[in-house]
Design a protein around this motif. Structure first.
Motif, short mmCIF file in Angstrom:
data_model
loop_
_atom_site.label_atom_id
_atom_site.label_comp_id
_atom_site.label_asym_id
_atom_site.label_seq_id
_atom_site.Cartn_x
_atom_site.Cartn_y
_atom_site.Cartn_z
N TRP A 127 7.43 23.56 -16.25
CA TRP A 127 8.34 23.88 -16.91
C TRP A 127 7.88 22.43 -17.93
O TRP A 127 6.61 21.96 -18.08
CB TRP A 127 9.41 22.97 -16.46
N MET A 156 13.47 23.11 -21.49
CA MET A 156 12.47 23.26 -21.19
C MET A 156 12.23 23.16 -19.80
O MET A 156 11.11 23.17 -19.40
CB MET A 156 12.48 21.43 -21.38
N MET A 157 13.31 23.53 -19.40
CA MET A 157 12.87 24.09 -18.00
C MET A 157 14.61 24.82 -17.33
O MET A 157 15.42 24.82 -18.43
CB MET A 157 13.54 22.58 -16.79
N LEU A 174 14.50 17.79 -20.39
CA LEU A 174 13.90 17.79 -19.02
C LEU A 174 13.34 15.43 -18.88
O LEU A 174 14.48 16.25 -17.06
CB LEU A 174 11.86 17.96 -19.11
#
Ligand SMILES: NC(=O)c1ccc[n+]([C@@H]2O[C@H](COP(=O)([O-])OP(=O)(O)OC[C@H]3O[C@@H](n4cnc5c(N)ncnc54)[C@H](O)[C@@H]3O)[C@@H](O)[C@H]2O)c1
Length: 360
Positions: free
Chosen positions: A50, A61-62, A95
């Motif tokens: 990630w 981002m993830m 994140l």
């Protein structure tokens, strides 16, 4: 962790992230595995790809279930996030901040020390004079989502950013710092700015006074953050535990890391002290795009963060051994990377430490 087995196992979620995060994270894990082999435990790692590359591909981002994936681990080990073509507020708020907040990692613990053999940019300071811990509030304060912008692109454009200081959030981080100070010299300093910030900072001061009144064993002081920055440079030996809001602690810990020689050696733990959720360990530095991909990043910040993680996992002897070997390597002219005035690579430093465990 499986107790009673020949080898204890800790389940670690690894997020190398971006830039030098991908170089220092595997380096640190090599050292931690060597420590595990010498001290009877293993790290069962699961790596998650990630970060900003993931963002460019997936527009996030993830993945949506990332927090659930992380929840069921003993700790999270992170490199760094950030890429020049992805705005920093996306990488941070997509994140790092969600992980810190979802898992109530309200203490950001940032030890700072001048290692023997490392030159400080300050004249005449000794390792004995630079040994402090910055306890940064990590869940609220100045880093808040509350606010907004109006009249974009016009002369009337405005931006409002609210700072959030709850009694619970303020008390719990100050209490943690007081308990920590009681295990050290007893000196505790609160970073404030109650002369200029007239609502939140007097409130912070009141809660600091309240907490320290219940710890007669401590010697508390409070210092305005601007004067505190100057004092950490002019007289670092005055400070031991410093407790600070999210923004002040963030800035102060980079300054203190520079006093200790390099941001490349500074570690941090994002702690959920109640252990209801996993804690996360990461070097203070970012993804350093200016040196990424060259194999010259200093892995010490990640390795020291790893030692903090071992301590958190109850592997106190192994954590102490990692720090002792680090100290030995630095004090005895071992390899050092460019940020510390040497020309060693990330791998040279890593192999020196791994090798020192092999000869234990
Ligand atoms: N926790 C995080 O993931 C985190 C923290 C800070 C910055 N960032 C992000 O990282 C990116 C770069 O930020 P920045 O340049 O302000 O800070 P940075 O910490 O990445 O780099 C600052 C300077 O220190 C040097 N440096 C940092 N770590 C080093 C190491 N281990 N060894 C040798 N030199 C090292 C870099 O080469 C650079 O010159 C940005 O996208 C920023 O948002 C992420």
């Amino acid at each position: 962790m499986a107790d009673g087995d020949e080898t204890r196992t800790h389940r670690i979620a690894v997020i190398p992230g971006d830039g030098i995060g991908r170089e220092v994270t595997p380096a640190a894990l090599e050292v931690l595995s060597a420590a595990g082999a010498a001290h009877g435990f293993a790290l069962e790692t699961t790596e998650h790809p990630w970060g900003c590359d993931y963002f460019v591909e997936h527009d996030r981002m993830m993945p949506p279930d990332a927090l659930d994936v992380l929840r069921d681990t003993d700790a999270i080990f992170l490199g760094a996030v950030g890429r020049p073509d992805v705005p920093d507020h996306i990488s941070l708020w997509g994140l790092l901040i969600p992980i810190r907040r979802a898992f109530r990692q309200y203490v950001n613990l940032r030890p700072v020390r001048l290692w023997p053999g490392i030159p400080s940019p300050l004249r005449d300071v000794t390792p004995e004079q630079v040994d402090m811990v910055i306890v940064r509030e990590n869940n609220e304060g100045e880093y808040s989502e509350i606010g907004g912008r109006l009249h974009h692109g016009t002369e009337d454009e405005l931006a409002v950013q609210e700072a959030i200081f709850t009694r619970k959030g303020t008390d719990q981080v100050i209490e943690y710092a007081c308990d920590l100070a009681a295990t050290r010299s007893g000196r505790i300093c609160s970073a404030t700015k109650s002369n200029g910030i007239i609502h939140t900072m007097p409130f912070w001061d009141e809660r600091f006074a309240h907490a320290t009144s219940r710890h007669p064993e401590l010697q508390p002081e409070q210092v305005l953050i601007d004067a505190l920055c100057a004092a950490v440079v002019l007289n670092p030996g005055r400070f031991d535990v410093i407790v600070a809001s999210n923004l002040f602690g963030d800035i102060l810990s980079d300054l203190a890391a520079a006093v200790a020689g390099s941001i490349g050696i500074a570690p941090s733990g994002n702690l959920n002290p109640e252990r209801e959720h996993p804690s996360m360990f990461e070097p203070v530095h970012g993804s350093a795009p200016d040196i990424a991909g060259q194999g010259i990043a200093n892995p010490i910040g990640a390795i020291w963060s790893g030692a903090q993680m071992l301590e958190h996992l109850g592997e106190t002897e192994a954590a102490a051994a990692v720090l002792a070997k680090l100290e030995d390597m630095l004090a005895n002219d071992g390899p050092r990377t460019r940020d510390l005035g040497g020309n060693a690579t990330t791998a040279d430093v890593t192999q020196a430490l791994v090798g020192s465990f092999a000869t234990t």
